[in-house]
Design a protein around this motif. Structure first.
Motif, PDB file in Angstrom:
ATOM      1  N   GLY A  29      -0.444  -7.548  16.461  1.00 17.35           N
ATOM      2  CA  GLY A  29      -0.849  -6.444  15.604  1.00 17.35           C
ATOM      3  C   GLY A  29      -0.838  -6.829  14.137  1.00 17.35           C
ATOM      4  N   THR A  30      -1.248  -8.044  13.869  1.00 17.99           N
ATOM      5  CA  THR A  30      -1.251  -8.556  12.501  1.00 17.99           C
ATOM      6  C   THR A  30      -2.574  -9.263  12.224  1.00 17.99           C
ATOM      7  OG1 THR A  30       0.093  -9.793  10.920  1.00 17.99           O
ATOM      8  CG2 THR A  30      -0.118 -10.749  13.105  1.00 17.99           C
ATOM      9  N   THR A  31      -2.623 -10.017  11.161  1.00 21.04           N
ATOM     10  CA  THR A  31      -3.853 -10.726  10.797  1.00 21.04           C
ATOM     11  C   THR A  31      -3.674 -12.229  10.961  1.00 21.04           C
ATOM     12  OG1 THR A  31      -3.160 -11.021   8.500  1.00 21.04           O
ATOM     13  CG2 THR A  31      -4.347  -8.970   9.044  1.00 21.04           C
ATOM     14  N   ALA A  37       0.387 -17.806   7.051  1.00 25.46           N
ATOM     15  CA  ALA A  37       1.504 -17.743   6.094  1.00 25.46           C
ATOM     16  C   ALA A  37       2.816 -18.194   6.733  1.00 25.46           C
ATOM     17  CB  ALA A  37       1.648 -16.333   5.526  1.00 25.46           C
ATOM     18  N   ILE A  38       3.084 -17.765   7.963  1.00 26.24           N
ATOM     19  CA  ILE A  38       4.343 -18.198   8.586  1.00 26.24           C
ATOM     20  C   ILE A  38       4.265 -19.667   9.000  1.00 26.24           C
ATOM     21  CG2 ILE A  38       5.075 -15.880   9.250  1.00 26.24           C
ATOM     22  CD1 ILE A  38       4.277 -16.508  12.117  1.00 26.24           C
ATOM     23  N   GLY A  39       3.065 -20.167   9.196  1.00 25.81           N
ATOM     24  CA  GLY A  39       2.891 -21.597   9.429  1.00 25.81           C
ATOM     25  C   GLY A  39       3.167 -22.383   8.161  1.00 25.81           C
ATOM     26  N   GLU A  40       2.673 -21.883   7.031  1.00 28.98           N
ATOM     27  CA  GLU A  40       2.928 -22.542   5.736  1.00 28.98           C
ATOM     28  C   GLU A  40       4.411 -22.505   5.382  1.00 28.98           C
ATOM     29  OE1 GLU A  40       0.339 -20.677   2.894  1.00 28.98           O
ATOM     30  OE2 GLU A  40      -1.445 -21.319   3.985  1.00 28.98           O
ATOM     31  N   ALA A  41       5.107 -21.450   5.810  1.00 26.68           N
ATOM     32  CA  ALA A  41       6.550 -21.326   5.562  1.00 26.68           C
ATOM     33  C   ALA A  41       7.350 -22.151   6.580  1.00 26.68           C
ATOM     34  CB  ALA A  41       6.971 -19.863   5.626  1.00 26.68           C
ATOM     35  N   ARG A  68       7.508 -10.659  11.843  1.00 25.34           N
ATOM     36  CA  ARG A  68       6.702  -9.486  11.511  1.00 25.34           C
ATOM     37  C   ARG A  68       7.573  -8.240  11.417  1.00 25.34           C
ATOM     38  NH1 ARG A  68       3.241  -5.404  14.165  1.00 25.34           N
ATOM     39  NH2 ARG A  68       2.017  -4.626  12.436  1.00 25.34           N
ATOM     40  N   GLU A  69       8.544  -8.095  12.310  1.00 22.82           N
ATOM     41  CA  GLU A  69       9.465  -6.948  12.246  1.00 22.82           C
ATOM     42  C   GLU A  69      10.164  -6.898  10.886  1.00 22.82           C
ATOM     43  OE1 GLU A  69      12.276  -7.334  15.434  1.00 22.82           O
ATOM     44  OE2 GLU A  69      10.745  -7.128  16.987  1.00 22.82           O
ATOM     45  N   LEU A  70      10.631  -8.050  10.434  1.00 23.37           N
ATOM     46  CA  LEU A  70      11.330  -8.109   9.146  1.00 23.37           C
ATOM     47  C   LEU A  70      10.389  -7.795   7.986  1.00 23.37           C
ATOM     48  CD1 LEU A  70      13.515 -11.266   9.828  1.00 23.37           C
ATOM     49  CD2 LEU A  70      14.334  -8.912   9.585  1.00 23.37           C
ATOM     50  N   VAL A  71       9.178  -8.339   8.039  1.00 22.72           N
ATOM     51  CA  VAL A  71       8.194  -8.083   6.983  1.00 22.72           C
ATOM     52  C   VAL A  71       7.819  -6.604   6.957  1.00 22.72           C
ATOM     53  CG1 VAL A  71       5.815  -8.565   6.243  1.00 22.72           C
ATOM     54  CG2 VAL A  71       7.328 -10.452   6.914  1.00 22.72           C
ATOM     55  N   ASP A  72       7.676  -6.013   8.137  1.00 21.34           N
ATOM     56  CA  ASP A  72       7.347  -4.585   8.215  1.00 21.34           C
ATOM     57  C   ASP A  72       8.440  -3.714   7.607  1.00 21.34           C
ATOM     58  OD1 ASP A  72       4.953  -5.182   9.433  1.00 21.34           O
ATOM     59  OD2 ASP A  72       5.582  -4.550  11.440  1.00 21.34           O
ATOM     60  N   GLU A  78       8.579 -15.151   2.996  1.00 19.10           N
ATOM     61  CA  GLU A  78       9.373 -16.384   2.928  1.00 19.10           C
ATOM     62  C   GLU A  78      10.805 -16.118   3.377  1.00 19.10           C
ATOM     63  OE1 GLU A  78       8.676 -19.609   2.139  1.00 19.10           O
ATOM     64  OE2 GLU A  78       6.530 -19.213   1.901  1.00 19.10           O
ATOM     65  N   ALA A  79      11.382 -14.989   2.937  1.00 22.51           N
ATOM     66  CA  ALA A  79      12.755 -14.630   3.322  1.00 22.51           C
ATOM     67  C   ALA A  79      12.824 -14.316   4.811  1.00 22.51           C
ATOM     68  CB  ALA A  79      13.249 -13.447   2.497  1.00 22.51           C
ATOM     69  N   ALA A  80      11.830 -13.628   5.331  1.00 21.74           N
ATOM     70  CA  ALA A  80      11.801 -13.298   6.759  1.00 21.74           C
ATOM     71  C   ALA A  80      11.779 -14.576   7.595  1.00 21.74           C
ATOM     72  CB  ALA A  80      10.586 -12.423   7.082  1.00 21.74           C
ATOM     73  N   CYS A  81      10.976 -15.531   7.181  1.00 23.04           N
ATOM     74  CA  CYS A  81      10.900 -16.796   7.913  1.00 23.04           C
ATOM     75  C   CYS A  81      12.241 -17.513   7.871  1.00 23.04           C
ATOM     76  CB  CYS A  81       9.789 -17.677   7.340  1.00 23.04           C
ATOM     77  SG  CYS A  81       8.135 -17.039   7.680  1.00 23.04           S
ATOM     78  N   ARG A  82      12.878 -17.524   6.716  1.00 23.73           N
ATOM     79  CA  ARG A  82      14.185 -18.185   6.586  1.00 23.73           C
ATOM     80  C   ARG A  82      15.227 -17.492   7.470  1.00 23.73           C
ATOM     81  NH1 ARG A  82      16.505 -22.612   6.660  1.00 23.73           N
ATOM     82  NH2 ARG A  82      18.398 -22.776   5.464  1.00 23.73           N
TER      83      ARG A  82
END
Length: 116
Positions: A29-31, A37-41, A68-72, A78-82
């Motif tokens: 349910g994203t783009t 972006a999460i690949g770049e991170a 995605r849950e964290l970003v939402d 970047e913080a969500a990925c970390r």
């Protein structure tokens, strides 16, 4: 994975890169931009098809869904990925620690007899 591996084995494999970027984005349910972006991170590194297209596994989609849950909830990407990376590392460390405890417990039970 080898082409001669049965299809049923590949479908059951959590690491098999079965999903295109478009399908993965749809499932989450994203783009596609979010996946890039999460690949770049460096949260996930999609495999590439022979034509160079990104392909994602079920395992990678679960990780992406957690980010995605964290970003939402308002966490910067970047913080969500970390956070997801650290959660994964913690889970692995706890699993290893439990294995060491189990092995130590089994080892101490058999060596305590006969030392007088």
């Amino acid at each position: 994975m080898a082409a001669d591996t049965p299809l049923s084995d590949r479908l059951d494999d959590d690491d098999y890169p079965a999903y295109t970027m478009g399908r993965a984005a749809e499932m989450l349910g994203t783009t596609p931009g979010f996946l890039r972006a999460i690949g770049e991170a460096r949260l996930i590194t999609p495999l590439r098809s022979e034509g160079g297209h990104r392909r994602y596994s079920r395992y990678q989609l679960r990780i992406a869904a957690r980010a995605r849950e964290l970003v939402d909830k308002g966490t910067p990407i970047e913080a969500a990925c970390r956070i997801v990376i650290l959660e994964d590392q913690l889970e692995e460390a706890q699993r290893i620690n439990a294995e060491y405890r189990r092995a130590a417990k089994e080892g101490s039970g058999s060596s305590s007899s006969g030392s007088s």
